[in-house]
Design an enzyme around this catalytic site. Sequence first.
Site, PDB file in Angstrom:
ATOM      1  N   GLU A  28      34.512  11.584  -3.733  1.00 48.34           N
ATOM      2  CA  GLU A  28      34.581  13.033  -3.915  1.00 48.34           C
ATOM      3  C   GLU A  28      36.029  13.339  -4.293  1.00 48.34           C
ATOM      4  O   GLU A  28      36.949  12.882  -3.607  1.00 48.34           O
ATOM      5  CB  GLU A  28      34.234  13.768  -2.615  1.00 48.34           C
ATOM      6  CG  GLU A  28      34.242  15.283  -2.830  1.00 48.34           C
ATOM      7  CD  GLU A  28      34.113  16.102  -1.550  1.00 48.34           C
ATOM      8  OE1 GLU A  28      34.293  15.537  -0.455  1.00 48.34           O
ATOM      9  OE2 GLU A  28      33.854  17.322  -1.662  1.00 48.34           O
ATOM     10  N   ARG A 252      33.108   0.888   7.509  1.00 50.63           N
ATOM     11  CA  ARG A 252      34.339   1.260   6.817  1.00 50.63           C
ATOM     12  C   ARG A 252      35.516   0.519   7.445  1.00 50.63           C
ATOM     13  O   ARG A 252      35.452   0.014   8.574  1.00 50.63           O
ATOM     14  CB  ARG A 252      34.546   2.763   6.910  1.00 50.63           C
ATOM     15  CG  ARG A 252      34.663   3.254   8.346  1.00 50.63           C
ATOM     16  CD  ARG A 252      35.245   4.657   8.506  1.00 50.63           C
ATOM     17  NE  ARG A 252      35.574   5.321   7.298  1.00 50.63           N
ATOM     18  CZ  ARG A 252      35.013   6.462   6.905  1.00 50.63           C
ATOM     19  NH1 ARG A 252      34.060   7.024   7.610  1.00 50.63           N
ATOM     20  NH2 ARG A 252      35.398   7.051   5.795  1.00 50.63           N
ATOM     21  N   LYS A 262      40.954  11.554   5.237  1.00 43.78           N
ATOM     22  CA  LYS A 262      41.557  12.280   4.115  1.00 43.78           C
ATOM     23  C   LYS A 262      42.133  13.612   4.569  1.00 43.78           C
ATOM     24  O   LYS A 262      43.172  14.047   4.107  1.00 43.78           O
ATOM     25  CB  LYS A 262      40.493  12.538   3.034  1.00 43.78           C
ATOM     26  CG  LYS A 262      40.364  11.415   2.023  1.00 43.78           C
ATOM     27  CD  LYS A 262      39.707  11.927   0.745  1.00 43.78           C
ATOM     28  CE  LYS A 262      38.262  11.494   0.671  1.00 43.78           C
ATOM     29  NZ  LYS A 262      37.620  11.869  -0.610  1.00 43.78           N
TER      30      LYS A 262
END
Length: 541
Positions: A28, A252, A262
């Site tokens: 994204e 992850r 983020k």
Amino acid sequence: MNFIEEIIEKDIENRKNDAKVHTRFPPEPNGYLHIGHAKSICLNFGLAKKYNGLCNLRFDDTNPVKEDVEYVDSIKEDIQWLGFQWAEEHYASDYFEQLYIWAEDLIQRGLAYVDDQTQEEISAGRGVPTKPGTESPYRNRTVEENLDLFRRMRAGEFADGTKVLRAKTGMSSPNMHMRDPIMYRILHTAHHRTGDQWCIYPMYDYAHGQSDSIEGITHSICTLEFEVHRPLYDWFCEALQIHHPQQIEFARLNLNYTIMSKRKLMQLVQEKHVMGWDDPRMPTICGLRRRGYTPQSIRNFAETVGIAKRDNIIDVSLLEFCAREDLNKVATRTMAVLDPVKLIIDNYPDHQTEELNAVNNPENPEAGTRIVPFTKELWIERADFREEADKKFFRLTIGKEVRLKYAYIICCTHVDKDENGNITAIHATYDPATKSGSAESNRKVKATIHWLSVHHAKEAEIRLFDRLFDSSAPDDNEDGTSFIDHLNPNSLIVQHGWIEENLTLENAEPHYQFERIGYFCVDKEATPQKIVFNKTVSLKQ
RNA sequence: UGCCUUGUUGUGUAAUGGUAGCACAGCAGAUUCUGGUUCUGUUUGUCUGGGUUCGAAUCCUAGCAAGGCAACCA
């Protein structure tokens, strides 16, 4: 072989998808890529390469509120810098029209409806995991009414938040994502690509799988938190009767002594705790690049950490190992003195300069040699001398010998001190017969130290970085602290040291090893007047 | 306390019913004109209890622990 490769190899064996492999990396564009994304990039592009397939780059840009072209550009730059090239570049926003057509189709088949409830009502109606939810009072509208309302949503007749389109999956699934999930919301916000063409935007669950499907993705690889979304992913593909990629989840990457969110990285930038997204202390790809990490070292790291489904916290020392491993092979050697003290060779001729040969890279003979000037007055590292040396210290001390790299063996005689007792100069004598390369130069000494001629050395700014956080788990908030509380106040130390005169901004190599200290690279803020170095990682102690 | 996922040396990751291996970290030594590199050696592990089997990290079962999920984020 990791578990995803096993799945893929079985699929190839069974001729699933005509034995083809097509992956994608779907960021994204709402922030900069970090080392965790690098793992995913290496996985997706690596799988495509290994199985002679393709890997797309697709921006998952369905939320215009958070997204921006700035991020699109940086993401593309970072992926290419890592050494990968996508087969096709796509945007979920390119599929908005198709997605809309499919939504009308679902409405027509009684599988989606417009809900007028408020956000709070929808949330309440969804219930809790242990109990079924309740159906919306708008759930049984006619197809005609739903179609009319949905078209008017698109036409902009309704305000943000007043209506949503929901899929009719039922309200009693133990999986909360399967309780009539929202497909579209109204957002009168301009999109970085489609402008104000749309005022309704699809949700992740109603965009991601379909985008995969449109692109002919075979294996849709994502992180563990999307596991609970997989039934929905499958539900839409089946309801729409379109190509059905297989979603596979992996764990992850987590690194100790850092954060990977983020949102939190953005906070560090916005609150100016760091110089920017590319601050060399940031775990971002651009930060690592500025720090001096090579793409190869990051790829090696991604390979070494492996792919599995269990939660993991990788030790930063592994990342540092990967940096050293690659840098050792490619970095140009040079001598630099970061914390200087003057060394005077009392028996060396006053105005003599000798040109000595130095090896540029012992790991790579093709890198050749260079000339370094040697004179009576030298800079050496303050830490390379001790007045009181214990058994473990075998560098310079009064009455002991060391070799000056590429030069002579010297013996320390005495030191000068100021009124506070600080050493202002170290005195030594040299043995002319011990010049490097000469017949009698093989005498064994305990240590070899680096040096620079005072009259030739150039000044440089050297930025020494340490870990950004002083806690191995800065994100662990169980004690009520935030990651901001764990910022390491000494994560950046600026020193003014000396470098070889032949090292200029114009002819700088991409990576240096300051002998006996560590790996360094020229920072983007360097100018011909003031060269600036960043420490990538120190040599192993 | 519903559903899903996961438990292998300090950290990661292999072993797919048959010798628990590899990397990092640690430790010890050799080599070295970088206390680097390289090389050698080495400490530490199958979450727990039962079961199946000649044989279980692997299969079954019961626990325990960790993570995820109740955004009109992705």
